[in-house]
Design a protein around this motif. Structure first.
Motif, short mmCIF file in Angstrom:
data_model
loop_
_atom_site.label_atom_id
_atom_site.label_comp_id
_atom_site.label_asym_id
_atom_site.label_seq_id
_atom_site.Cartn_x
_atom_site.Cartn_y
_atom_site.Cartn_z
N PRO A 89 0.64 -1.29 -0.23
CA PRO A 89 -0.08 0.10 0.15
C PRO A 89 0.63 1.28 0.02
O PRO A 89 0.24 2.34 -0.47
CB PRO A 89 -0.84 -0.24 1.20
CG PRO A 89 -0.83 -1.68 1.36
CD PRO A 89 0.29 -2.18 1.06
N TYR A 90 2.09 1.15 0.36
CA TYR A 90 2.98 2.50 0.34
C TYR A 90 3.11 2.78 -1.15
O TYR A 90 3.72 4.02 -1.31
CB TYR A 90 4.18 2.18 1.05
CG TYR A 90 3.96 2.06 2.55
CD1 TYR A 90 4.13 3.14 3.51
CD2 TYR A 90 3.85 0.89 3.16
CE1 TYR A 90 3.92 3.17 4.72
CE2 TYR A 90 3.55 0.97 4.66
CZ TYR A 90 3.64 1.87 5.32
OH TYR A 90 3.45 1.93 6.74
N VAL A 91 3.00 2.24 -2.09
CA VAL A 91 3.23 2.48 -3.53
C VAL A 91 2.14 3.50 -3.64
O VAL A 91 2.32 4.54 -4.60
CB VAL A 91 3.24 1.40 -4.67
CG1 VAL A 91 1.82 0.88 -4.63
CG2 VAL A 91 3.92 1.54 -5.81
N LEU A 92 1.05 3.60 -2.85
CA LEU A 92 0.11 4.61 -3.16
C LEU A 92 0.45 6.01 -2.56
O LEU A 92 -0.21 6.76 -2.61
CB LEU A 92 -1.19 4.20 -2.89
CG LEU A 92 -1.85 3.15 -3.64
CD1 LEU A 92 -2.95 2.59 -2.93
CD2 LEU A 92 -1.96 3.49 -5.17
N THR A 93 1.50 5.97 -1.65
CA THR A 93 1.89 7.40 -0.88
C THR A 93 2.07 8.42 -1.62
O THR A 93 1.50 9.49 -1.48
CB THR A 93 3.38 6.95 0.09
OG1 THR A 93 2.85 5.71 0.45
CG2 THR A 93 3.44 8.23 0.82
N PRO A 94 2.88 8.45 -2.99
CA PRO A 94 2.95 9.69 -3.60
C PRO A 94 1.44 10.18 -4.27
O PRO A 94 1.24 11.53 -4.36
CB PRO A 94 3.91 9.38 -4.85
CG PRO A 94 4.51 7.95 -4.47
CD PRO A 94 3.55 7.27 -3.41
N ILE A 95 0.59 9.34 -4.41
CA ILE A 95 -0.65 9.77 -5.01
C ILE A 95 -1.43 10.37 -3.56
O ILE A 95 -1.95 11.36 -3.95
CB ILE A 95 -1.53 8.38 -5.31
CG1 ILE A 95 -0.66 8.01 -6.76
CG2 ILE A 95 -2.96 8.63 -5.77
CD1 ILE A 95 -1.34 6.42 -7.19
N TYR A 96 -1.33 9.93 -2.45
CA TYR A 96 -1.96 10.34 -1.32
C TYR A 96 -1.43 11.69 -1.13
O TYR A 96 -2.14 12.63 -0.61
CB TYR A 96 -1.79 9.47 -0.12
CG TYR A 96 -2.43 8.19 -0.13
CD1 TYR A 96 -3.46 7.89 -0.87
CD2 TYR A 96 -1.80 7.10 0.27
CE1 TYR A 96 -4.16 6.69 -0.89
CE2 TYR A 96 -2.32 5.74 0.46
CZ TYR A 96 -3.50 5.57 -0.36
OH TYR A 96 -3.89 4.47 -0.17
N ALA A 97 -0.02 11.83 -1.35
CA ALA A 97 0.81 12.98 -1.10
C ALA A 97 -0.14 14.16 -2.30
O ALA A 97 -0.20 15.31 -1.61
CB ALA A 97 2.03 13.16 -1.19
N VAL A 98 -0.11 13.85 -3.33
CA VAL A 98 -0.89 14.88 -4.18
C VAL A 98 -2.16 15.24 -3.82
O VAL A 98 -2.53 16.33 -4.03
CB VAL A 98 -0.88 14.29 -5.68
CG1 VAL A 98 -1.58 15.15 -6.64
CG2 VAL A 98 0.77 14.23 -6.17
N ILE A 99 -3.06 14.21 -3.56
CA ILE A 99 -4.39 14.57 -3.17
C ILE A 99 -4.36 15.41 -1.81
O ILE A 99 -5.11 16.41 -1.76
CB ILE A 99 -5.04 13.29 -2.97
CG1 ILE A 99 -5.42 12.60 -4.26
CG2 ILE A 99 -6.60 13.61 -2.47
CD1 ILE A 99 -5.65 11.11 -4.07
N LEU A 100 -3.55 15.00 -0.90
CA LEU A 100 -3.55 16.14 0.15
C LEU A 100 -2.73 17.33 -0.18
O LEU A 100 -3.42 18.25 0.83
CB LEU A 100 -2.52 15.48 1.32
CG LEU A 100 -3.11 14.04 2.11
CD1 LEU A 100 -2.21 13.16 2.93
CD2 LEU A 100 -4.47 14.31 2.80
N THR A 101 -2.13 17.59 -1.06
CA THR A 101 -1.59 18.84 -1.45
C THR A 101 -2.85 19.68 -2.01
O THR A 101 -3.06 20.97 -1.77
CB THR A 101 -0.51 18.80 -2.46
OG1 THR A 101 0.86 17.97 -1.65
CG2 THR A 101 0.04 20.19 -2.87
N TRP A 102 -3.85 19.12 -2.85
CA TRP A 102 -4.86 19.51 -3.18
C TRP A 102 -5.68 20.05 -2.33
O TRP A 102 -6.32 21.00 -2.45
CB TRP A 102 -5.45 18.76 -4.41
CG TRP A 102 -5.05 18.43 -5.74
CD1 TRP A 102 -3.92 19.12 -6.16
CD2 TRP A 102 -4.82 17.47 -6.38
NE1 TRP A 102 -3.46 18.58 -7.48
CE2 TRP A 102 -4.20 17.67 -7.78
CE3 TRP A 102 -5.81 16.20 -6.50
CZ2 TRP A 102 -4.05 16.64 -8.58
CZ3 TRP A 102 -5.93 15.43 -7.57
CH2 TRP A 102 -5.01 15.58 -8.64
N LEU A 103 -5.83 19.21 -1.09
CA LEU A 103 -6.79 19.65 -0.11
C LEU A 103 -6.16 20.52 0.85
O LEU A 103 -6.80 20.88 2.20
CB LEU A 103 -7.33 18.37 0.69
CG LEU A 103 -8.07 17.28 -0.29
CD1 LEU A 103 -8.34 16.13 0.47
CD2 LEU A 103 -9.37 18.01 -0.63
#
Length: 148
Positions: A89-103
């Protein structure tokens, strides 16, 4: 394809117990390091970045083999091959970071989301392994919290 299914389906996640998962966990770790390379570079200012990357990989492998050893001692050798799957699941960490930046939320929360995603998929009940993972996660957060 089974790995992508395992990221979201708990039953598929629990069925992966193959030796190739060690290599996949190593690749996932390096994907996360490359995704956050700017932050890693600023964290280790003035040092040789190739050495730092090699040291991070060695530290990750020691941590993964520590978890594998604890699993082998607690529940048998057959379950050892399922430990590297915890890092998928850590492979999704960069995607989570982008979404959190948008929020407009801190990027460091992306590691928290990936950690919780991993915990929920694995449903680990052994308190020793779970406490080792939580302690390591706490140490990781001490490093990434200033990336905010």
């Amino acid at each position: 394809m089974r790995v992508l299914k395992a990221l979201f389906v708990r039953d598929a996640f629990l069925k992966i117990r193959e030796p190739w998962s060690f290599l996949a966990a190593f690749v996932v770790f390096n994907v996360v390091v490359i995704a956050f390379w700017k932050h890693v570079r600023f964290t280790f200012v003035g040092s040789n970045l190739l050495e730092v990357c090699a040291e991070l990989n060695v530290a990750f492998l020691v941590y993964m083999f520590l978890l594998c050893g604890l699993t082998a001692l607690r529940s048998g050798g057959r379950k050892v091959f399922s430990i590297p799957v915890l890092f998928f699941p850590y492979v999704l960490t960069p995607i989570y970071a982008v979404i959190l930046t948008w929020l407009r939320l801190p990027k460091a929360l992306s590691f928290t989301i990936a950690f919780l995603h991993s915990i929920l998929l694995s449903s680990e009940h052994d308190i020793l392994i779970l406490s080792a993972r939580i302690a390591t996660y706490g140490v990781l957060l001490m490093v990434v919290r200033h990336w905010v």
